[in-house]
Design a protein around this motif. Structure first.
Motif, PDB file in Angstrom:
ATOM      1  N   GLN A  21       3.747   6.294  -7.717  1.00  0.00           N
ATOM      2  CA  GLN A  21       3.301   7.567  -8.300  1.00  0.00           C
ATOM      3  C   GLN A  21       4.376   8.652  -8.201  1.00  0.00           C
ATOM      4  N   PHE A  22       5.554   8.253  -7.744  1.00  0.00           N
ATOM      5  CA  PHE A  22       6.637   9.211  -7.564  1.00  0.00           C
ATOM      6  C   PHE A  22       7.096   9.752  -8.919  1.00  0.00           C
ATOM      7  N   MET A  28       0.846  -1.200   0.000  1.00  0.00           N
ATOM      8  CA  MET A  28       0.000   0.000   0.000  1.00  0.00           C
ATOM      9  C   MET A  28       0.879   1.248   0.000  1.00  0.00           C
ATOM     10  N   ALA A  29       1.866   1.267   0.882  1.00  0.00           N
ATOM     11  CA  ALA A  29       2.803   2.396   0.845  1.00  0.00           C
ATOM     12  C   ALA A  29       3.594   2.328  -0.467  1.00  0.00           C
ATOM     13  N   GLU A  30       3.784   1.099  -0.944  1.00  0.00           N
ATOM     14  CA  GLU A  30       4.507   0.923  -2.209  1.00  0.00           C
ATOM     15  C   GLU A  30       3.740   1.607  -3.337  1.00  0.00           C
ATOM     16  N   ILE A  40       1.847   4.113  -3.431  1.00  0.00           N
ATOM     17  CA  ILE A  40       2.005   5.560  -3.482  1.00  0.00           C
ATOM     18  C   ILE A  40       3.359   5.918  -4.098  1.00  0.00           C
ATOM     19  N   PHE A  41       4.387   5.112  -3.834  1.00  0.00           N
ATOM     20  CA  PHE A  41       5.700   5.473  -4.395  1.00  0.00           C
ATOM     21  C   PHE A  41       5.778   5.169  -5.885  1.00  0.00           C
TER      22      PHE A  41
END
Lengths: 536, 536
Positions: B8-9, B1-3, B5-6
Motif C-alpha cells: 500500500q506504499f 503480512m508486513a509485506e 502493508i508495504f
C-alpha cells in the motif's frame, strides 16, 4: 522589468519547502525539536508493531555528544516491529509524502508520511551526518545510511551491510544539533510517560544522557483491538470527494458504486436515495457523473437517516485506563470519564472523543490548576497548546455552571483524546488540532457530560458540609433540652428523651445525606478500578 | 503480512497533501476561508505592483451566488500590476511551490509560492469550477481557465482568448463554497481596512455582496522605498547553509566566495577570519570545503564584530503612519511608537520589529481592552492569535511594571509589525509566527520600550492628580489663614497676605508639575502628526 522578475521563477520540492520552513514540522526551539524527533520515531514504531500484531517493545536512547554546547546529541530508537523491506527503506526514512500513512482510511498515529524523513532532514542540516538504519525483516538484517536529495525530494540510500538474522525490528540512529534534553513538561521523559499512559500495551525504555534508565512497563498483555481500514461515510462527503471516488472505481453503475465505495450504504439505502434524488440516473456509469449529478447525490445523502460509522474502526484508550492513569498521576478526590459515540466531520471522516476530568485531592497537594492533557489517536500533544481546538474548547466552557470559579484557578485536570482516521492537525508539526466545528462540539459535549457529575459531587460535598454543621449546632441543644424537658415534666426519663431526640436528628439528616451519596458514586467506582493495576 | 502493508506504499504530491490538509493552508471555517482567499490574491497583487514600481490600485468584489445556503460566492480581485506572461500564468495560479516568492532574499508579503494555487484548489474542490484569469501583459490580453492536476501538482491551462490591449494588470475570479462573507473582526472588510492602514500608498476598493462599495483611498502618493534583494548575513548562518552556498558558487577561493556570497563580508573581515580560523585554508576551492571546515568558519563568524544587515533591505510601516492609523482607529489618549534596528535570526535572516501602543481615550469609550494588532511585512494577521509569537510575547510582559494591572483589563491596544525577508510562519496558512527566540526578544524589547513612555505618562497623570487634590485642600486654608494671621498681627494687610500665600502655593506646585509635562510629550508629538493626514 516585469520580465526580469519572471526570469527568477523557480519550482521547489516539498523537501526544500520544509527545509526552509522547518518550524512547520515542529523544529523550533531546542527542547521541542528533541521531543519532536523522539515523537516521530516512536509513533512510527508503535504503528508498525500494532499493524503487524506485535506487542510493542520500544527502546529510546539519548546521548549527549557535547557537554559544553549542550545542544549536540545522538538519538536512537529501536523497536521489535516487522522491520522495513529493502525496497521501501529509503522512501520510508528519506522521502517526504511517501508511505502507507497518508491515504489509508484507518486510525493511525502517523498520518502524513513526513515525520521520519523530516528527522533525516533535520539531522543532516544541523550536523551534516546521514541517518543510520538497521532493519531486520524476513530473515535479513540490512544496515544502511540514508540522506535526502532535497531538490528532487528523493532518498539517497547507501547500504553498508546485509546479513541473515532471526530477529525483526527497526533501529534508527542519528546525530542532531540545535536540540536539548531536559526533564521538563515538554521533554522526552514526559512525552514517553504520557505515551505509556495512553498505550498500556507497550513497554518503553528510556536511557537518558546521564545513563539513567527509566522503564515504563506494559500493564496490559494484549494489543488493543486492531482498528481496521474503513470506507468513508456518506455524511459529510463533498461533491469533489464523490467524483474522485467515482473516477477510480470499477463498478458499472452508480448504484453499485455507492454501495461499494462508502460505508453504511445498503441496497435499501440506494433505493431510498433513488426516490429522493430522481434527477440522477443511478444505472449510469459512475465515470459519467457530472458535478451537478454528484452535487445532487450529496444533497440527498443529507436527507437519509444513516447508521453512525463503524464504532470499532476507532479504538479509544478506554474508561478504566484513563481513570487508572489519572489516579497514578494526580490521585485526585474524584475522577469522571466519558466516552462519546463516533461522529463524522468534513469528508465523511469518522472521529470520536473521550474525555476525563480529575478534581481535588492530589491536584490540590501538587498545586495543579486547570491542567489540560491532550491526546490524538493515543499520541500525547505537548506543544501549541493555545492554538489547539481541545484547549480552546475546554477554556470556552462556563465552568461556574459546574460549581467551579475559573478553570485556571481550580484543582482540576482535563484529559481529551481525539480519535480519527484523519486528525485535522493545524500544521505538519502535528501538535495542535484545527478548529473543525463538529470536532469542537463533540469535545465540548464530552467534557460537559463529565462536568455535570463533578458538579453533583461538589454540590453534594457542599450540602454534606452544611448538614454536618447544622447537625452539630442542633446536637448541642439536645442534651440541655432533654434534661430541661424532663425537669419541666417532673419525670425522671431524661436518658429516654435524649435517646429519642438523637434518633429524630439522625433520621432527618441520614435521609438528606442520600443526595450526597449519589454524588460520590463516581469516586467509589474509579477507586475500585484502581485496585491491582499499577503503572511504572 | 508486513509485506501486504508495504504493497500500500504510495507517493503523494504536495498538491494532494494540501488538498487533504486544507486547514494547514488556512481553509477551516467559512468566514476564515473567505478572508484567506482575499488575503492570498491581494498580497500577490501588492507584491507584483510594488515589484514593478506601480502605485497599487486593487479592486475586490464578493458576490453571493446562493442566498439560501449563504455559503456560495464568487470572489474577484483585479490589480493594475504588470500582469503575468503567458508562459508563467499556469505555474503562478495552478502549481504549488512554484514562483518567485520562495527562494529570494527579499521582503515580500508572499513567501511560499502556494497561496494563489491554494485558492484555485479550494475553488475546484468546493465547486468543481476552474479559476478564470485575465492577464494584461506587454500589450497582450490573455483570458484563460486554470485548474490543477493534483497527482502531479501541475497546472492545467485552457486559453479562451487573446487580444491586444493597452492596459496591464491581472484579474482573477473564481467560485467558492464553504465560505461566508461577514462584516466581523475576521472578515474581508476588516482585513482590507487593516491592509490599507499598513499600506498607505495603495487604493483598495471593496464591492460587497450587498453591492455596498467601500473605498480605502491612498494617503501617500509614492510607493514605499523598494526593499531590495540581499545576501544572507554571516551571523546565524548554519554550517549546512554555508555548504549549500559553496556548492552553487562560482568563486575559486573560499576568501572570495565568502565576500561575494554574504553581506557585510569585506576583504578586511576575511583577513580577520583567517587569523581566527587558522585550521581552514581560505585559498582552497569552496567546493572542497568539508563539513568540519564549514563548521569552523561558522564558529569564527560568531567571534567577529559585524555591521547589522542593510537597514534598507527592510521597509517598515513607519512611526508617523502607525500613529495616524492608531488615531484613526481608536483616537486614544496617548500613542507611543518604537522602531528597532534590524537583527538576524537563524540562517542569517534579517528582520526588524516596529511596535506601537495606544492607551485610553477612545479605547475606553469603545470598551476595547488588551487589543493586539499583528502585522507581518505589512500584512494583517487576523487568525491563530493565540499561537503567534507576537501575542504570546505581549502577554508575557509584566504590564504592572508600566502602571497597568493586567493587559486584558486595560484600555490598551498594541500593534506589532514584523519585517523580514523570511517570516517564520507556523504553517502554510501564514496567520501565526513561530516562536523564534531572537524574534521574540526583539518584539519584547520594542513593546517594553514603548511601555516605558506610557508608564511615565500614566504615573505623571497620577502625580498630577495627587498634586491637584493637595493644592485644593491647602487652598481651602489660605483664605482663613491669611485673615486669622492679619487679625492676630492686628494689621490690615489680609489681601496682601492672601496674595503672597497663593503665590507660594503656585510656585511649589508648578515646579512639581514638570514631571507630568514630560510624560505628555508623546501625546503632543503624535497629535501634530495627525494634522492633514486623513484615513478613508
Amino acid at each position: 522589468m516585469a520580465e526580469d522578475i519572471f526570469k527568477q521563477f523557480k519550482e521547489h520540492s516539498v523537501a526544500e519547502f520544509f527545509k526552509k520552513n522547518r518550524q512547520m514540522l515542529g523544529f523550533s526551539g531546542k527542547v521541542r525539536s528533541m521531543t519532536i524527533i523522539v515523537h516521530e520515531y516512536v509513533t512510527n514504531s508503535l504503528d508498525a508493531c500494532e499493524e503487524a500484531g506485535i506487542l510493542p517493545e520500544i527502546f529510546v536512547q539519548v546521548e549527549e555528544l557535547n557537554k559544553e554546547t549542550k545542544d549536540h546529541y545522538r538519538i536512537t530508537v529501536k523497536d521489535n516491529g516487522p522491520g522495513i523491506p529493502k525496497s521501501h527503506l529509503g522512501k520510508a526514512l528519506g522521502q517526504m509524502l511517501a508511505g502507507t500513512k497518508f491515504h489509508r482510511y484507518i486510525q493511525q498515529r502517523g498520518q502524513q508520511g513526513i515525520g521520519a524523513a523530516a528527522c533525516t532532514m533535520y539531522s543532516y542540516i544541523t550536523t551534516g551526518q546521514k541517518t543510520k538504519a538497521i532493519t531486520c525483516h524476513r530473515g535479513k538484517k540490512l544496515t544502511a545510511d540514508i540522506s535526502i536529495d532535497f531538490k528532487g525530494n528523493k532518498a539517497v540510500v547507501e547500504e553498508t551491510s546485509e546479513e541473515p538474522t532471526e530477529e525483526t525490528g527497526l533501529l534508527v540512529t542519528a546525530e542532531f544539533k540545535d536540540v536539548r534534553y531536559e526533564r521538563s513538561n515538554q521533554g522526552v521523559y514526559e512525552y514517553l510517560r504520557r505515551t505509556a499512559l495512553a498505550n498500556p500495551h507497550c513497554t518503553i525504555t528510556l536511557m537518558d544522557p546521564n545513563n539513567e534508565k527509566s522503564v515504563f512497563p506494559r500493564s496490559v498483555e494484549v494489543n488493543p483491538q486492531k482498528p481496521f481500514e474503513i470506507k468513508p461515510h456518506p455524511l459529510g462527503i463533498t461533491t469533489h470527494d464523490l467524483l474522485e471516488f467515482a473516477r477510480v472505481n470499477e463498478n458499472r453503475k452508480v448504484s453499485s458504486f455507492l454501495q461499494n465505495a462508502f460505508s453504511r450504504v445498503s441496497a435499501a439505502k440506494v433505493d431510498e436515495l433513488r426516490t429522493i434524488c430522481t434527477e440522477v440516473d443511478f444505472d449510469k456509469d459512475p465515470h459519467e457523473l457530472s458535478w451537478e449529478d454528484a452535487e445532487k447525490i450529496v444533497k440527498s445523502f443529507a436527507k437519509v437517516k444513516w447508521i453512525a460509522p463503524a464504532m470499532d474502526s476507532l479504538v479509544p484508550i478506554g474508561k478504566e485506563r484513563i481513570e487508572t492513569s489519572f489516579r497514578n498521576i494526580f490521585n485526585p478526590e474524584i475522577i469522571v470519564v466519558t466516552e462519546r459515540s463516533p461522529r463524522v466531520y468534513r469528508g465523511g471522516i469518522p472521529f470520536m472523543v473521550e474525555a476525563g476530568i480529575a478534581y481535588g485531592g492530589g491536584l490540590v497537594a501538587a498545586e495543579k490548576k486547570g491542567e489540560v492533557m491532550r491526546f490524538a489517536n493515543r499520541v500525547p500533544l505537548l506543544f501549541d497548546n493555545s492554538g489547539c481546538v481541545i484547549s480552546e474548547t475546554i477554556k470556552s466552557i462556563e465552568w461556574n455552571r459546574y460549581n467551579m470559579k475559573n478553570f485556571e484557578e481550580e484543582p482540576v485536570a482535563v484529559l481529551v483524546n481525539l480519535l480519527s482516521v484523519h486528525v485535522p492537525y493545524t500544521s505538519a508539526g502535528k501538535q495542535a488540532i484545527s478548529n473543525e466545528e463538529d470536532v469542537a462540539d463533540e469535545i465540548k459535549l464530552a467534557v460537559m457530560e463529565a462536568g455535570r457529575t463533578i458538579q453533583r459531587h461538589l454540590s453534594g460535598k457542599r450540602r454534606a458540609h452544611e448538614i454536618a454543621t447544622k447537625r452539630k449546632v442542633i446536637s448541642r441543644y439536645i442534651n440541655q433540652l432533654s434534661s430541661d424537658l424532663s425537669d419541666l415534666a417532673g419525670t425522671k426519663n431524661k436518658k429516654d428523651l435524649l435517646a429519642r431526640l438523637e434518633k429524630i436528628v439522625d433520621e432527618k439528616y441520614s435521609q438528606e445525606d442520600l443526595g450526597e451519596e449519589k454524588g460520590e458514586v463516581a469516586t467509589k467506582d474509579s477507586a475500585k478500578v484502581d485496585e491491582g493495576e499499577g503503572e511504572e
